[in-house]
Design a protein around this motif. Structure first.
Motif, PDB file in Angstrom:
ATOM      1  N   GLY A 225     -25.398 136.069  43.077  1.00  0.00           N
ATOM      2  CA  GLY A 225     -26.730 136.133  43.691  1.00  0.00           C
ATOM      3  C   GLY A 225     -26.752 137.031  44.915  1.00  0.00           C
ATOM      4  N   GLN A 226     -25.750 136.940  45.746  1.00  0.00           N
ATOM      5  CA  GLN A 226     -25.687 137.788  46.943  1.00  0.00           C
ATOM      6  C   GLN A 226     -25.578 139.259  46.576  1.00  0.00           C
ATOM      7  OE1 GLN A 226     -22.349 136.008  48.897  1.00  0.00           O
ATOM      8  NE2 GLN A 226     -23.523 134.269  49.685  1.00  0.00           N
ATOM      9  N   ALA A 227     -24.894 139.567  45.456  1.00  0.00           N
ATOM     10  CA  ALA A 227     -24.755 140.954  45.028  1.00  0.00           C
ATOM     11  C   ALA A 227     -26.104 141.560  44.637  1.00  0.00           C
ATOM     12  CB  ALA A 227     -23.785 141.049  43.850  1.00  0.00           C
ATOM     13  N   LEU A 228     -27.029 140.712  44.192  1.00  0.00           N
ATOM     14  CA  LEU A 228     -28.345 141.213  43.793  1.00  0.00           C
ATOM     15  C   LEU A 228     -29.148 141.748  44.972  1.00  0.00           C
ATOM     16  CD1 LEU A 228     -29.457 138.487  41.205  1.00  0.00           C
ATOM     17  CD2 LEU A 228     -28.524 140.760  40.749  1.00  0.00           C
ATOM     18  N   GLU A 229     -28.775 141.363  46.184  1.00  0.00           N
ATOM     19  CA  GLU A 229     -29.509 141.845  47.354  1.00  0.00           C
ATOM     20  C   GLU A 229     -29.362 143.350  47.530  1.00  0.00           C
ATOM     21  OE1 GLU A 229     -28.327 139.651  50.768  1.00  0.00           O
ATOM     22  OE2 GLU A 229     -29.095 137.729  50.033  1.00  0.00           O
ATOM     23  N   SER A 230     -28.204 143.889  47.146  1.00  0.00           N
ATOM     24  CA  SER A 230     -27.985 145.327  47.310  1.00  0.00           C
ATOM     25  C   SER A 230     -28.024 146.086  45.986  1.00  0.00           C
ATOM     26  CB  SER A 230     -26.636 145.586  47.992  1.00  0.00           C
ATOM     27  OG  SER A 230     -25.586 144.979  47.266  1.00  0.00           O
ATOM     28  N   ASN A 231     -27.863 145.381  44.871  1.00  0.00           N
ATOM     29  CA  ASN A 231     -27.836 146.056  43.572  1.00  0.00           C
ATOM     30  C   ASN A 231     -29.182 146.686  43.247  1.00  0.00           C
ATOM     31  OD1 ASN A 231     -28.405 145.831  40.434  1.00  0.00           O
ATOM     32  ND2 ASN A 231     -26.196 146.039  40.681  1.00  0.00           N
ATOM     33  N   LYS A 232     -29.135 147.900  42.710  1.00  0.00           N
ATOM     34  CA  LYS A 232     -30.368 148.598  42.377  1.00  0.00           C
ATOM     35  C   LYS A 232     -30.349 149.122  40.936  1.00  0.00           C
ATOM     36  CE  LYS A 232     -32.012 149.827  46.937  1.00  0.00           C
ATOM     37  NZ  LYS A 232     -31.133 148.847  47.587  1.00  0.00           N
ATOM     38  N   ALA A 292     -32.421 136.765  46.980  1.00  0.00           N
ATOM     39  CA  ALA A 292     -32.259 138.184  46.662  1.00  0.00           C
ATOM     40  C   ALA A 292     -33.487 138.745  45.949  1.00  0.00           C
ATOM     41  CB  ALA A 292     -31.021 138.380  45.787  1.00  0.00           C
ATOM     42  N   LEU A 293     -34.145 137.920  45.128  1.00  0.00           N
ATOM     43  CA  LEU A 293     -35.302 138.387  44.359  1.00  0.00           C
ATOM     44  C   LEU A 293     -36.488 138.753  45.256  1.00  0.00           C
ATOM     45  CD1 LEU A 293     -35.312 135.963  41.290  1.00  0.00           C
ATOM     46  CD2 LEU A 293     -34.816 138.412  41.302  1.00  0.00           C
ATOM     47  N   LYS A 294     -36.500 138.277  46.477  1.00  0.00           N
ATOM     48  CA  LYS A 294     -37.599 138.614  47.380  1.00  0.00           C
ATOM     49  C   LYS A 294     -37.579 140.091  47.754  1.00  0.00           C
ATOM     50  CE  LYS A 294     -38.101 133.996  49.367  1.00  0.00           C
ATOM     51  NZ  LYS A 294     -38.071 133.161  50.597  1.00  0.00           N
ATOM     52  N   GLN A 300     -35.343 142.266  35.804  1.00  0.00           N
ATOM     53  CA  GLN A 300     -36.497 141.945  34.976  1.00  0.00           C
ATOM     54  C   GLN A 300     -36.313 140.659  34.175  1.00  0.00           C
ATOM     55  OE1 GLN A 300     -37.384 145.311  32.451  1.00  0.00           O
ATOM     56  NE2 GLN A 300     -37.359 146.756  34.151  1.00  0.00           N
ATOM     57  N   GLU A 301     -35.074 140.240  33.957  1.00  0.00           N
ATOM     58  CA  GLU A 301     -34.820 139.081  33.101  1.00  0.00           C
ATOM     59  C   GLU A 301     -33.715 138.220  33.699  1.00  0.00           C
ATOM     60  OE1 GLU A 301     -34.697 139.713  28.778  1.00  0.00           O
ATOM     61  OE2 GLU A 301     -32.727 138.760  28.803  1.00  0.00           O
ATOM     62  N   LEU A 321     -40.957 134.122  43.484  1.00  0.00           N
ATOM     63  CA  LEU A 321     -41.906 134.774  42.585  1.00  0.00           C
ATOM     64  C   LEU A 321     -43.147 135.264  43.323  1.00  0.00           C
ATOM     65  CD1 LEU A 321     -41.745 132.461  39.424  1.00  0.00           C
ATOM     66  CD2 LEU A 321     -40.944 134.835  39.623  1.00  0.00           C
ATOM     67  N   ARG A 322     -43.507 134.619  44.404  1.00  0.00           N
ATOM     68  CA  ARG A 322     -44.680 135.063  45.172  1.00  0.00           C
ATOM     69  C   ARG A 322     -44.449 136.424  45.815  1.00  0.00           C
ATOM     70  NH1 ARG A 322     -48.289 130.883  45.764  1.00  0.00           N
ATOM     71  NH2 ARG A 322     -47.468 128.765  45.505  1.00  0.00           N
ATOM     72  N   HIS A 323     -43.183 136.807  45.973  1.00  0.00           N
ATOM     73  CA  HIS A 323     -42.843 138.082  46.620  1.00  0.00           C
ATOM     74  C   HIS A 323     -42.329 139.119  45.624  1.00  0.00           C
ATOM     75  CE1 HIS A 323     -43.003 136.018  50.568  1.00  0.00           C
ATOM     76  NE2 HIS A 323     -42.446 135.008  49.911  1.00  0.00           N
ATOM     77  N   ASN A 324     -41.926 138.671  44.445  1.00  0.00           N
ATOM     78  CA  ASN A 324     -41.277 139.555  43.480  1.00  0.00           C
ATOM     79  C   ASN A 324     -42.293 140.127  42.495  1.00  0.00           C
ATOM     80  OD1 ASN A 324     -39.901 139.887  40.632  1.00  0.00           O
ATOM     81  ND2 ASN A 324     -38.267 140.094  42.136  1.00  0.00           N
ATOM     82  N   HIS A 325     -42.131 141.420  42.170  1.00  0.00           N
ATOM     83  CA  HIS A 325     -43.071 142.066  41.246  1.00  0.00           C
ATOM     84  C   HIS A 325     -42.349 142.780  40.114  1.00  0.00           C
ATOM     85  CE1 HIS A 325     -46.242 141.157  44.108  1.00  0.00           C
ATOM     86  NE2 HIS A 325     -45.519 141.730  45.059  1.00  0.00           N
ATOM     87  N   SER A 326     -41.082 142.422  39.868  1.00  0.00           N
ATOM     88  CA  SER A 326     -40.331 143.075  38.794  1.00  0.00           C
ATOM     89  C   SER A 326     -39.902 142.112  37.699  1.00  0.00           C
ATOM     90  CB  SER A 326     -39.091 143.772  39.365  1.00  0.00           C
ATOM     91  OG  SER A 326     -38.194 142.828  39.937  1.00  0.00           O
ATOM     92  N   LEU A 327     -39.735 140.835  38.022  1.00  0.00           N
ATOM     93  CA  LEU A 327     -39.240 139.869  37.044  1.00  0.00           C
ATOM     94  C   LEU A 327     -40.280 139.653  35.941  1.00  0.00           C
ATOM     95  CD1 LEU A 327     -36.526 138.397  37.005  1.00  0.00           C
ATOM     96  CD2 LEU A 327     -37.688 136.377  37.887  1.00  0.00           C
TER      97      LEU A 327
END
Length: 587
Positions: A225-232, A292-294, A300-301, A321-327
């Motif tokens: 989960g922490q890795a998702l903060e920087s992963n692009k 991280a999703l914020k 996307q999945e 989800l209130r902040h995320n627009h890609s999932l």
């Protein structure tokens, strides 16, 4: 396509077609039970060397020796049109010399897109076979998908693969399947390091990774989960069945989620003590992922089946989800989010507005005012808060086997963006009331266009404690139909009776769930009802007058068929899968 399962497909004929570049010979599958010698495989490999037609070659389950491996290495070096390859038996990884030759061919190959090495025995060979494969990945410039599921890969094996990909020049690998292996937290940390390193947009990197069915533990999950903060780069993360399984419920004890069964309790936030009682290890993992999703704008999945997630984890995800627009897709089957978790997710997906007095705008406990929201004062001194932020991009939500009941369903009906909603094997035995209440809150603009029906709906007005209106944070629905974009709904095995199905049919015939084209509702009904009995000879029907049940009950299957036929007649584009109704309620 040729399937090597019979005598008509001989090795000689395959070799000839390959050498002749038969334009129709684009795929060759040699089934595992077909006997093929190493020498015969060598002939096929040799024919591949200059073939320009075959796109996929599957020969899983077949062993080959060093001589054949040398020919295959040469074929891979020269062939640029073969795109998908699955080769070798479940002992391939044990043969260091063969894997080394195969890897040398892969290093020089310039056409292969997908390499499937599922169940090939690579586990525990991090100093030999896994190392050779990693070196091939470092040099290969075309491979996009690598399947290493069911190989009993250890932490050391995963570390070798991830370090090579991280430090090497590979920019083409997009999918890595590591499910059903044997690595733990240490392996998960190696994967997290790899994901964190892929932090440059448009610089390549994994788009999909499957870590399911590995005991990565809570700490390993948090590292991911922490890795998702920087992963692009990552778009699809699958990590189902990665936590320790929960302790089984003692025999004779009802499996029930506490603080989850009445509307007043659900509308109050959990106390710290209640949270400690409910919290599971999957909640901490999902908390990290949600954080991280914020900021993450590529994922996307997300799959987290069987991950010990309670309503607390669902709440973290709802906030993200209130902040995320890609999932686009969330799958969380076989967890324990219950009504509270379902309602939290529903609230995050529902356009809402709330009214309050001036004194309340300071923010009561359990309520929040977004900084970007404007407050409009009315002449009565009541402030109307502009639409609260909500998620409008999530399209697929799978919540099967989560102990969600009718109260949870009421919280989900306002979700605007959902196109697919999976609620299989929950406890939602009444569906129509939430739809009717939503319709009464927001009547259709053109009532005359609604098809008529003689099936009697429930016409009672909504009560003051309307379940649909009482979603978290005191929100109320705006003028939108319930689940207006929903295309697919799965409510199989929820204990829905034929009477409830009839009332749902009324709603569908009246035009509710307007976009629905697929309804899965099998595994419901009540087979305890007996089929109609023929009259006994000599029986006087006049004797039946005055009895409570003058008619025998209808056959359950026939009753469901009649309701289904009425719905499909009114809505010909709607396909209903109902066969098997009654599986949940035997006698």
């Amino acid at each position: 396509m040729a399937w090597g399962g019979g005598n008509t497909n001989s090795v000689e004929s395959w070799v000839k077609r390959l050498r002749d570049n038969d334009a129709t010979f684009t795929s060759l599958h040699i089934l595992s039970f077909r006997r093929v010698t190493s020498s015969e495989l060598g002939q096929i490999f040799e024919a591949l060397t200059h073939n320009a037609i075959l796109k996929e070659f599957y020969a899983s389950g077949h062993s080959f020796d060093e001589t054949a491996a040398k020919i295959l290495a040469t074929a891979l070096e020269h062939n640029t049109t073969l795109e998908r390859l699955n080769i070798g038996s479940d002992h391939l990884g044990n043969n260091e010399a063969v894997v080394k030759l195969l890897s040398e061919g892969l290093s020089k190959n310039k056409g292969l897109l997908r390499l499937d090495l599922e169940n090939k025995g690579f586990g525990g060979h991090h100093e030999t076979s896994v190392q050779y494969l990693a070196q091939a990945l470092e040099k290969n410039i075309t491979l996009q998908e690598l399947i290493l599921a069911r190989n009993k890969l250890t932490d050391q094996d995963v570390q070798v693969l991830c370090q090579t990909i991280t430090q090497g020049n590979n920019r083409t690998l997009q999918k890595l399947d590591l499910c059903l292996n044997s690595f733990t937290e240490a392996g998960a940390r190696s994967i997290a390091t790899l994901l964190a390193s892929q932090n440059q947009a448009d610089a390549g990197g994994l788009k999909e990774i499957d870590l399911s069915d590995n005991e990565i533990t809570e700490e390993g999950g948090r590292a991911i989960g922490q890795a998702l903060e920087s992963n692009k780069a990552l778009q699809r993360l699958r990590m189902s069945s990665c936590m320790d399984p929960p302790l089984p419920v003692e025999e004779g004890v009802e499996d029930k989620i506490p603080f989850d069964d009445d509307i007043q309790t659900l509308n109050r936030p959990l106390t710290s003590e209640q949270e400690r009682e409910i919290r599971m290890d999957g909640d901490t993992v999902l908390e990290t992922i949600a954080s991280a999703l914020k900021s993450n704008s590529t994922l996307q999945e997300l799959w987290m089946d069987y991950c010990n997630v309670s309503s607390i984890g669902a709440g973290y995800l709802a906030d993200a989800l209130r902040h995320n627009h890609s999932l686009i897709t969330v799958r969380m089957r076989n967890n324990r989010i219950g009504n509270r978790g379902a309602r939290a997710l529903g609230a995050a997906l529902t356009p809402t507005c709330s009214t309050s007095t001036d004194a309340q705008l300071g923010g009561d406990e359990g309520q929040s005012i977004e900084p970007t929201q404007a407050s409009l004062s009315s002449s009565e001194g009541v402030a109307v808060t502009a639409t609260k932020s909500y998620n409008a991009t999530l399209r697929n939500l799978e919540l099967g086997s989560n102990m969600v009941g009718v109260l949870g369903w009421h919280g989900l009906v306002g979700a605007r963006s959902l196109e697919s909603l999976g609620l299989y094997e929950n406890q939602i035995n009444v569906l129509h009331k939430a739809l009717e209440e939503q319709q009464q809150i927001n009547p259709p603009s053109s009532p005359s266009s609604v098809p008529s029906t003689t099936m009697s709906p429930t016409n009672a007005p909504p009560s003051s404690s309307s379940l649909s209106a009482n979603i978290p944070n005191g929100a109320s629905f705006n003028s939108q139909q319930a689940l207006e974009k929903l295309i697919h709904l799965d409510v199989g095995c929820n204990g829905i009776s034929r009477e409830d199905y009839t009332q749902l049919g009324v709603c569908l015939i009246k035009g509710m769930l307007p976009s629905l084209i697929r309804l899965e509702i099998a595994g419901n009904g009540d087979r305890s009802r007996e089929a109609p009995q023929h009259s006994s000879p000599g029986r006087n029907h006049d004797d039946d007058e005055g009895e409570d049940n003058q008619e025998d009950p209808d056959d359950e299957q026939d009753a469901w068929q009649r309701v289904t036929s009425r719905i499909e007649e009114a809505r010909p584009n709607l396909v209903i899968h109902w066969k098997g109704a009654g599986a949940m309620q035997q006698g």
